[in-house]
Design a protein around this motif. Structure first.
Motif, PDB file in Angstrom:
ATOM      1  N   LEU A 111       0.840  -1.196   0.000  1.00 19.85           N
ATOM      2  CA  LEU A 111       0.000   0.000   0.000  1.00 19.85           C
ATOM      3  C   LEU A 111       0.881   1.254   0.000  1.00 19.85           C
ATOM      4  O   LEU A 111       1.969   1.253   0.588  1.00 19.85           O
ATOM      5  N   PRO A 112       0.406   2.340  -0.635  1.00 20.10           N
ATOM      6  CA  PRO A 112       1.211   3.568  -0.705  1.00 20.10           C
ATOM      7  C   PRO A 112       1.125   4.381   0.581  1.00 20.10           C
ATOM      8  O   PRO A 112       0.107   4.384   1.271  1.00 20.10           O
ATOM      9  N   GLU A 113       2.216   5.094   0.853  1.00 20.02           N
ATOM     10  CA  GLU A 113       2.251   6.023   1.977  1.00 20.02           C
ATOM     11  C   GLU A 113       2.851   7.341   1.517  1.00 20.02           C
ATOM     12  O   GLU A 113       3.882   7.361   0.823  1.00 20.02           O
ATOM     13  N   VAL A 114       2.197   8.440   1.868  1.00 22.97           N
ATOM     14  CA  VAL A 114       2.748   9.766   1.607  1.00 22.97           C
ATOM     15  C   VAL A 114       3.748  10.063   2.725  1.00 22.97           C
ATOM     16  O   VAL A 114       3.369  10.213   3.887  1.00 22.97           O
ATOM     17  N   ILE A 115       5.018  10.131   2.372  1.00 22.27           N
ATOM     18  CA  ILE A 115       6.063  10.408   3.352  1.00 22.27           C
ATOM     19  C   ILE A 115       6.236  11.900   3.563  1.00 22.27           C
ATOM     20  O   ILE A 115       6.432  12.382   4.679  1.00 22.27           O
ATOM     21  N   GLU A 116       6.166  12.626   2.456  1.00 21.76           N
ATOM     22  CA  GLU A 116       6.368  14.072   2.503  1.00 21.76           C
ATOM     23  C   GLU A 116       5.653  14.696   1.320  1.00 21.76           C
ATOM     24  O   GLU A 116       5.612  14.112   0.235  1.00 21.76           O
ATOM     25  N   PHE A 140       5.941   2.511  -0.976  1.00 21.64           N
ATOM     26  CA  PHE A 140       4.986   1.412  -0.879  1.00 21.64           C
ATOM     27  C   PHE A 140       5.468   0.446   0.192  1.00 21.64           C
ATOM     28  O   PHE A 140       6.604  -0.030   0.154  1.00 21.64           O
ATOM     29  N   ARG A 141       4.579   0.175   1.162  1.00 23.47           N
ATOM     30  CA  ARG A 141       4.897  -0.727   2.259  1.00 23.47           C
ATOM     31  C   ARG A 141       4.131  -2.036   2.107  1.00 23.47           C
ATOM     32  O   ARG A 141       2.952  -2.041   1.749  1.00 23.47           O
ATOM     33  N   GLU A 142       4.825  -3.122   2.383  1.00 24.84           N
ATOM     34  CA  GLU A 142       4.197  -4.434   2.302  1.00 24.84           C
ATOM     35  C   GLU A 142       2.950  -4.468   3.186  1.00 24.84           C
ATOM     36  O   GLU A 142       2.938  -3.920   4.291  1.00 24.84           O
ATOM     37  N   LEU A 202      -0.528  -6.903   4.559  1.00 22.01           N
ATOM     38  CA  LEU A 202      -1.356  -8.098   4.726  1.00 22.01           C
ATOM     39  C   LEU A 202      -2.654  -7.672   5.394  1.00 22.01           C
ATOM     40  O   LEU A 202      -2.670  -6.712   6.183  1.00 22.01           O
ATOM     41  N   PRO A 203      -3.770  -8.337   5.108  1.00 25.08           N
ATOM     42  CA  PRO A 203      -5.067  -7.888   5.638  1.00 25.08           C
ATOM     43  C   PRO A 203      -5.142  -7.783   7.158  1.00 25.08           C
ATOM     44  O   PRO A 203      -5.900  -6.952   7.671  1.00 25.08           O
ATOM     45  N   ASP A 204      -4.375  -8.587   7.898  1.00 27.02           N
ATOM     46  CA  ASP A 204      -4.460  -8.532   9.361  1.00 27.02           C
ATOM     47  C   ASP A 204      -3.344  -7.696   9.989  1.00 27.02           C
ATOM     48  O   ASP A 204      -3.113  -7.746  11.193  1.00 27.02           O
ATOM     49  N   MET A 205      -2.668  -6.903   9.188  1.00 28.10           N
ATOM     50  CA  MET A 205      -1.508  -6.122   9.642  1.00 28.10           C
ATOM     51  C   MET A 205      -1.934  -4.876  10.421  1.00 28.10           C
ATOM     52  O   MET A 205      -2.950  -4.258  10.100  1.00 28.10           O
ATOM     53  N   PRO A 206      -1.187  -4.462  11.466  1.00 26.18           N
ATOM     54  CA  PRO A 206      -1.486  -3.202  12.161  1.00 26.18           C
ATOM     55  C   PRO A 206      -1.393  -2.021  11.198  1.00 26.18           C
ATOM     56  O   PRO A 206      -0.477  -1.955  10.368  1.00 26.18           O
ATOM     57  N   MET A 207      -2.343  -1.100  11.326  1.00 28.00           N
ATOM     58  CA  MET A 207      -2.397   0.060  10.440  1.00 28.00           C
ATOM     59  C   MET A 207      -2.352   1.346  11.257  1.00 28.00           C
ATOM     60  O   MET A 207      -2.643   1.349  12.457  1.00 28.00           O
ATOM     61  N   LYS A 208      -1.998   2.434  10.586  1.00 27.41           N
ATOM     62  CA  LYS A 208      -2.037   3.754  11.208  1.00 27.41           C
ATOM     63  C   LYS A 208      -2.666   4.735  10.221  1.00 27.41           C
ATOM     64  O   LYS A 208      -2.759   4.450   9.020  1.00 27.41           O
ATOM     65  N   ALA A 209      -3.116   5.873  10.722  1.00 25.60           N
ATOM     66  CA  ALA A 209      -3.718   6.881   9.847  1.00 25.60           C
ATOM     67  C   ALA A 209      -2.625   7.622   9.094  1.00 25.60           C
ATOM     68  O   ALA A 209      -1.670   8.132   9.696  1.00 25.60           O
ATOM     69  N   GLY A 210      -2.763   7.672   7.774  1.00 30.87           N
ATOM     70  CA  GLY A 210      -1.802   8.395   6.955  1.00 30.87           C
ATOM     71  C   GLY A 210      -2.388   9.700   6.452  1.00 30.87           C
ATOM     72  O   GLY A 210      -3.354  10.238   7.012  1.00 30.87           O
ATOM     73  N   ALA A 211      -1.820  10.222   5.360  1.00 26.60           N
ATOM     74  CA  ALA A 211      -2.309  11.466   4.769  1.00 26.60           C
ATOM     75  C   ALA A 211      -3.771  11.313   4.358  1.00 26.60           C
ATOM     76  O   ALA A 211      -4.191  10.247   3.915  1.00 26.60           O
ATOM     77  N   TYR A 212      -4.541  12.374   4.531  1.00 30.02           N
ATOM     78  CA  TYR A 212      -5.970  12.418   4.201  1.00 30.02           C
ATOM     79  C   TYR A 212      -6.776  11.416   5.035  1.00 30.02           C
ATOM     80  O   TYR A 212      -7.905  11.083   4.691  1.00 30.02           O
ATOM     81  N   ILE A 228      -6.199   8.286   5.320  1.00 33.54           N
ATOM     82  CA  ILE A 228      -6.211   6.973   4.666  1.00 33.54           C
ATOM     83  C   ILE A 228      -5.262   6.039   5.419  1.00 33.54           C
ATOM     84  O   ILE A 228      -4.095   6.393   5.643  1.00 33.54           O
ATOM     85  N   PRO A 229      -5.705   4.844   5.807  1.00 30.05           N
ATOM     86  CA  PRO A 229      -4.838   3.924   6.553  1.00 30.05           C
ATOM     87  C   PRO A 229      -3.622   3.475   5.746  1.00 30.05           C
ATOM     88  O   PRO A 229      -3.704   3.262   4.532  1.00 30.05           O
ATOM     89  N   VAL A 230      -2.499   3.332   6.442  1.00 28.69           N
ATOM     90  CA  VAL A 230      -1.270   2.820   5.844  1.00 28.69           C
ATOM     91  C   VAL A 230      -0.667   1.794   6.804  1.00 28.69           C
ATOM     92  O   VAL A 230      -0.912   1.843   8.017  1.00 28.69           O
ATOM     93  N   PRO A 231       0.103   0.834   6.302  1.00 30.20           N
ATOM     94  CA  PRO A 231       0.737  -0.143   7.185  1.00 30.20           C
ATOM     95  C   PRO A 231       1.660   0.533   8.193  1.00 30.20           C
ATOM     96  O   PRO A 231       2.347   1.508   7.874  1.00 30.20           O
ATOM     97  N   ASP A 232       1.661   0.022   9.390  1.00 28.07           N
ATOM     98  CA  ASP A 232       2.448   0.605  10.474  1.00 28.07           C
ATOM     99  C   ASP A 232       3.834  -0.046  10.507  1.00 28.07           C
ATOM    100  O   ASP A 232       4.018  -1.118  11.084  1.00 28.07           O
TER     101      ASP A 232
END
Length: 209
Positions: free
Chosen positions: A78-83, A90-92, A94-104, A106-110
């Protein structure tokens, strides 16, 4: 075209509103067709790292395909806005992976590993018969693709109601290798979209599986 920036802004607003207003059952039907074409087109995803996305504002949702691709031996990311104004990472995923709130929001892998892509499924606000994509205007995907010496397979996804006669691409715009809608798979060749059966062999040779 005079004031292209304003024209694109208006097109985005109209297309996003149209997409968000699609009835739930119709959205489900169209999405099912796109999923079937993605399975057909990427019939051998073994050992591929495939970028997908977390859906936003009525976009086609690629996440239901995750189990299928993972079972076939693919790695998903999944994509992550770094800056701001920088390429995505893009971070690897999996459906059961811990997520965090990213830009806008939108969840991103933690903190999962950053990967390089063999293929990427890209959401489109709009698209034209030349295979060019109208995005949200921030340029993240164009900047990201420009960092690849060997282009990943680019697969733009949208509904047919998002098709425009011309998005008036600029020098920095990168056309999609393929576009998938509920109507089928389309391949970009010689600046035109043509019906296709698979997501292989776009003719450039730079991203063949």
């Amino acid at each position: 075209m005079d004031n292209l920036k304003e024209w694109k802004k208006q097109q985005r607003q109209q297309l996003i509103a149209a997409r968000e207003s699609v009835a739930e059952d119709l959205h489900r039907q169209w999405s099912g067709a796109i999923s079937a074409f993605l399975k057909q087109g990427l019939a051998q995803p073994q050992h591929m790292t495939i970028g997908i996305y977390w859906p936003f504002r009525g976009e086609y949702d690629p996440r239901p395909l995750a189990a299928h691709f993972l079972q076939q031996g693919a790695t998903l990311a999944l994509p992550e806005v770094i800056e701001k104004n920088k390429p995505l990472c893009f971070r690897e995923w999996l459906p059961d992976m811990p997520m965090k709130a990213g830009a806008y929001g939108i969840p991103v892998p933690d903190s999962s590993p950053i990967v390089r892509l063999d293929a990427v499924i890209i959401p489109m606000v709009g698209f034209d018969p030349q295979g060019y994509r109208l995005g949200y205007g921030s340029g993240y995907y164009d900047r990201t693709l420009a960092t690849y010496e060997r282009q990943p397979l680019t697969i733009g996804v949208a509904f047919e109601l998002q098709r425009l006669p011309n998005i008036h691409p600029q020098a920095h715009d990168i056309s999609m290798h393929f576009v998938i809608t509920e109507a089928g798979i389309f391949q970009t060749r010689e600046h035109h979209l043509f019906p296709a059966l698979t997501l292989q062999n776009s003719g450039s040779g730079s991203h063949q599986q």
